[in-house]
Design an enzyme around this catalytic site. Structure first.
Site, short mmCIF file in Angstrom:
data_model
loop_
_atom_site.label_atom_id
_atom_site.label_comp_id
_atom_site.label_asym_id
_atom_site.label_seq_id
_atom_site.Cartn_x
_atom_site.Cartn_y
_atom_site.Cartn_z
N LEU A 229 37.02 8.52 -9.62
CA LEU A 229 37.95 9.10 -10.59
C LEU A 229 37.39 8.93 -12.00
O LEU A 229 37.22 7.81 -12.47
CB LEU A 229 39.31 8.41 -10.49
CG LEU A 229 39.99 8.46 -9.11
CD1 LEU A 229 41.33 7.74 -9.16
CD2 LEU A 229 40.17 9.90 -8.65
N ALA B 33 38.31 11.41 -14.70
CA ALA B 33 38.89 12.48 -15.52
C ALA B 33 39.63 11.93 -16.74
O ALA B 33 40.12 12.69 -17.56
CB ALA B 33 39.82 13.34 -14.69
N ARG C 279 39.92 5.16 -25.84
CA ARG C 279 39.68 3.86 -26.46
C ARG C 279 38.22 3.66 -26.88
O ARG C 279 37.90 2.81 -27.69
CB ARG C 279 40.10 2.73 -25.51
CG ARG C 279 41.61 2.54 -25.46
CD ARG C 279 42.00 1.58 -24.35
NE ARG C 279 42.01 2.20 -23.04
CZ ARG C 279 42.20 1.55 -21.90
NH1 ARG C 279 42.39 0.24 -21.91
NH2 ARG C 279 42.22 2.18 -20.75
N ASP D 45 34.71 3.94 -14.28
CA ASP D 45 34.41 3.11 -15.45
C ASP D 45 34.24 1.63 -15.11
O ASP D 45 34.44 0.76 -15.95
CB ASP D 45 35.49 3.30 -16.52
CG ASP D 45 36.87 2.81 -16.09
OD1 ASP D 45 37.03 2.46 -14.90
OD2 ASP D 45 37.78 2.77 -16.93
N GLU E 235 52.58 -1.42 -12.15
CA GLU E 235 51.80 -1.29 -13.37
C GLU E 235 52.39 -2.17 -14.47
O GLU E 235 53.59 -2.42 -14.50
CB GLU E 235 51.79 0.18 -13.83
CG GLU E 235 51.00 1.10 -12.92
CD GLU E 235 49.58 0.62 -12.68
OE1 GLU E 235 48.83 0.47 -13.66
OE2 GLU E 235 49.21 0.38 -11.52
N TYR F 155 -4.91 2.70 -39.03
CA TYR F 155 -4.22 3.76 -38.30
C TYR F 155 -5.25 4.49 -37.44
O TYR F 155 -6.27 4.97 -37.94
CB TYR F 155 -3.54 4.77 -39.24
CG TYR F 155 -3.02 5.96 -38.47
CD1 TYR F 155 -1.99 5.80 -37.53
CD2 TYR F 155 -3.59 7.23 -38.63
CE1 TYR F 155 -1.55 6.87 -36.77
CE2 TYR F 155 -3.14 8.31 -37.87
CZ TYR F 155 -2.13 8.12 -36.95
OH TYR F 155 -1.69 9.17 -36.18
N ALA G 138 -11.38 -3.67 -40.79
CA ALA G 138 -10.02 -3.71 -41.34
C ALA G 138 -9.73 -2.49 -42.20
O ALA G 138 -10.61 -1.97 -42.90
CB ALA G 138 -9.87 -4.97 -42.19
N ASN H 254 -6.50 12.13 -39.11
CA ASN H 254 -6.46 13.12 -38.02
C ASN H 254 -5.72 14.40 -38.40
O ASN H 254 -5.75 15.36 -37.66
CB ASN H 254 -5.78 12.50 -36.78
CG ASN H 254 -4.34 12.06 -37.06
OD1 ASN H 254 -4.00 11.68 -38.17
ND2 ASN H 254 -3.52 12.13 -36.04
N ARG I 51 -20.23 6.81 -50.02
CA ARG I 51 -19.41 6.26 -51.10
C ARG I 51 -20.26 6.28 -52.35
O ARG I 51 -21.49 6.31 -52.28
CB ARG I 51 -18.97 4.84 -50.76
CG ARG I 51 -20.12 3.89 -50.64
CD ARG I 51 -19.69 2.49 -50.23
NE ARG I 51 -20.86 1.61 -50.30
CZ ARG I 51 -20.99 0.51 -49.58
NH1 ARG I 51 -20.07 0.16 -48.71
NH2 ARG I 51 -22.07 -0.24 -49.72
C1 UD1 Z 1 44.48 1.74 -13.00
C2 UD1 Z 1 45.54 1.34 -11.96
C3 UD1 Z 1 45.84 -0.13 -12.13
C4 UD1 Z 1 44.56 -0.93 -11.97
C5 UD1 Z 1 43.48 -0.43 -12.91
C6 UD1 Z 1 42.16 -1.09 -12.55
C7 UD1 Z 1 46.95 3.30 -11.61
C8 UD1 Z 1 48.27 3.93 -11.88
N1 UD1 Z 1 46.72 2.11 -12.18
O1 UD1 Z 1 45.01 1.52 -14.28
O2 UD1 Z 1 46.77 -0.56 -11.17
O3 UD1 Z 1 44.82 -2.31 -12.20
O4 UD1 Z 1 43.30 0.99 -12.77
O5 UD1 Z 1 41.18 -0.82 -13.51
O6 UD1 Z 1 46.17 3.88 -10.90
N2 UD1 Z 1 41.93 9.12 -14.00
C9 UD1 Z 1 41.77 10.42 -13.60
N3 UD1 Z 1 42.82 11.28 -13.76
C10 UD1 Z 1 44.00 10.90 -14.28
C11 UD1 Z 1 44.15 9.54 -14.68
C12 UD1 Z 1 43.10 8.67 -14.51
O7 UD1 Z 1 40.72 10.82 -13.11
O8 UD1 Z 1 44.89 11.75 -14.40
C13 UD1 Z 1 40.81 8.19 -13.80
C14 UD1 Z 1 40.31 7.56 -15.08
O9 UD1 Z 1 39.23 8.31 -15.62
C15 UD1 Z 1 39.85 6.18 -14.61
C16 UD1 Z 1 40.69 5.90 -13.40
O10 UD1 Z 1 41.26 7.13 -12.99
O11 UD1 Z 1 38.49 6.21 -14.23
C17 UD1 Z 1 41.81 4.90 -13.70
O12 UD1 Z 1 42.61 5.43 -14.74
P1 UD1 Z 1 43.01 4.56 -15.99
O13 UD1 Z 1 43.85 5.39 -16.89
O14 UD1 Z 1 41.82 3.89 -16.57
O15 UD1 Z 1 43.98 3.53 -15.26
P2 UD1 Z 1 44.29 2.07 -15.66
O16 UD1 Z 1 45.35 2.04 -16.70
O17 UD1 Z 1 43.05 1.34 -15.94
CA CA Z 2 40.63 1.79 -16.45
#
Ligand code: UD1
Ligand code: CA
Length: 482
Positions: free
Chosen positions: A10, A12, A17, A106, A158, A369, A383, A389, A443
């Protein structure tokens, strides 16, 4: 043996941050984008298919993954409706049954052995779903693992949705999951977004899976640092430092001496033989390879450099070049792409070399050089010699033979050739070829105008000292003229 049918990364999320024009997962650690580390950790599990979910408008990420991992399926999540929604999108057109591994793009510190162990346990337990958990010193921001009276997983809550008791739980969701695909598909269909974020949480599927009479389990990992996420620049630096330590540890275990591992940055893929010593403040990157007994640093940067056995490179920067066995470089040398130093060559202080070959045992010891040149063996470059060049429009080659002695402060105006065993006189501006065995002298002849200081600088300290030394202002003789 049971196999992984699908893996989903995942990626997206917006990565806001990070406050960067570059998408979060393309920020680098140890010379590679974060997402590469994640995909590389999954690779040994040999999933039938790997899908990466990226956000709309993330052409850079798409391009990178296509190029680096051509077998990967890219899925675009048009709207960022949460991790549950992202997985729904990812499953469109994917396997209907089997096992899927899901993780975030990530978390660059996850390793293949940890994922394999997680998969093996999940398989051995024969459960429908598993989440990898960790006990962390500071659980803030993570989903908390809520266990029932039987100690089994009952839900993941969460941070934003947790009550004060749940917030005290220090076992967290690492964001790494395994599911029976069919069970996951039906649970996803029942997801609601009635939570603090108004998103479809993937984490809610565990309660749904249990409600459907299927099994869910939480598996605790032993090393929480593996699951750290790189969400902002500070976490990126933390992850990079952990990765640096891991890389340095592995080199030290295989016999490399790293004097100060906290200031030594070695990228993944760099090869270092046993009995190499690396002094503090050094960075080795790209396709660099260092042979046994070599000494690198302090404060040396090598990018795509091959360093031969026993070579020494001190306080210098070298890129895309070869440093031969027992060659000596530095301190304060700048060796640019296309340079080959043969065995035993020496490049000393304040020397810049570009696109040149320095033959066996030849020396460029001080303040020079050297550009676009071929230098034979056993030659000494005096030296402050400059290989001129560039004529302002084009670059030209200089060829220097074997056992040549180039006098200090020679200008070699390329294209020019100095034959084997030839000399140039110090301070010469060499515009013509110098045949083998000759000395090129180019020279102005020196003349001394006697008494000049006594006449023209009368009353100065210099004049006074000259007079004490017996000089007289009477003569207007010029030494050196006919
Ligand atoms: C998420 C988990 C949390 C966990 C944490 C671990 C959920 C609801 N929460 O929180 O329980 O402790 O990861 O790091 O899943 N992403 C998408 N599409 C979206 C949303 C997110 O692809 O619509 C991807 C993000 O790019 C990321 C990953 O999903 O790589 C997690 O999303 P992020 O928003 O970072 O979730 P956390 O708040 O870290
Ligand atoms: Ca995260």
């Amino acid at each position: 043996m049971k196999q992984l049918d699908l893996a989903i990364v995942l990626a997206a999320g917006e990565g806001t941050r990070m406050k960067s024009k570059l998408p979060k997962v393309l920020h680098q650690i140890a010379g590679r984008p974060i997402v590469d580390h994640v995909i590389n950790a999954i690779a040994p599990l040999q999933a039938q298919e790997l899908r990466v979910v990226i956000g709309a408008g993330r052409e850079l990420v798409e391009e990178h993954i296509h190029l680096q991992f051509p077998a990967t399926t890219i899925v675009i999540q048009e709207q960022r409706n949460g991790t549950g929604h992202a997985v729904q999108v990812a499953l469109e057109g994917a396997a209907e049954i089997g096992t899927v591994l899901i993780l975030a793009g990530d978390t660059p510190l996850l390793t293949a052995p940890t994922l394999q162990e997680f998969f093996d346990l999940h398989t051995a337990l024969g459960v429908d779903s598993s989440v990898l958990t960790a006990v962390v010193p500071d659980p803030f921001g993570y989903g908390r693992i809520v266990r029932g009276e039987d100690e089994e997983l009952s839900a993941i809550v969460e941070e934003r949705d947790a009550d004060s008791l749940e917030r005290e739980i220090d076992e967290i969701n690492t964001g790494v999951y395994l599911f029976n695909i069919a069970a996951l598909r039906s649970a996803l269909a029942g997801l609601k977004s009635a939570n603090a974020a108004g998103e479809f949480y993937l984490t809610d599927v565990f309660a749904l899976i249990k409600a459907a009479g299927q099994s869910a389990t939480a598996i605790l990992s032993s090393d929480f640092t593996e699951t750290l996420g790189a969400n902002d620049r500070s976490q990126l630096a933390d992850c990079a430092a952990i990765m640096r330590d891991r890389i340095n540890q592995s080199h030290m275990r295989s016999g490399v001496s790293i004097i100060d591992p906290t200031t030594t940055w070695i990228e993944l893929g760099v090869e270092i033989a046993p009995d190499v010593t690396i002094y503090p403040g050094s960075a080795l990157s790209g396709a660099t390879r260092v042979e046994g007994g070599a000494v690198i640093g302090p404060r040396t940067t090598l990018e795509d450099v091959v360093v031969g056995e026993g070579a020494k490179i001190i306080e210098s920067r070298v890129s895309k070049s070869v440093v031969g066995a027992a060659a000596n470089v530095g301190p304060f040398a700048f060796i640019r792409p296309g340079t080959i130093l043969a065995a035993g060559a020496k490049v000393g202080a304040y020397v810049e070399i570009k696109n040149s070959t320095i033959g066996e045992g030849s020396k460029v010891p001080h303040l020079s050089y050297v550009g676009d040149a071929t230098i034979g063996s056993g030659t000494n470059i005096g030296a402050a010699t400059i290989f001129v060049n560039y004529d302002g429009v084009e670059k030209h080659q200089t060829k220097i033979g074997d056992d040549v002695r180039i006098g200090s402060d020679t200008m070699l105006i390329a294209p020019v050739t100095v034959g084997d065993g030839a000399y140039t006189a110090a301070g010469s501006v060499i515009t013509e070829d110098v045949p083998a065995g000759s000395i090129g002298v180019a020279r102005a002849k020196q003349r001394n105008v006697l008494g000049w200081v006594l006449r023209k600088r009368a009353g100065s300290k210099s004049a006074e000292s000259a007079r004490k030394a017996g000089a007289s202002d009477g003569s207007t003789k010029v030494q050196g003229e006919a």
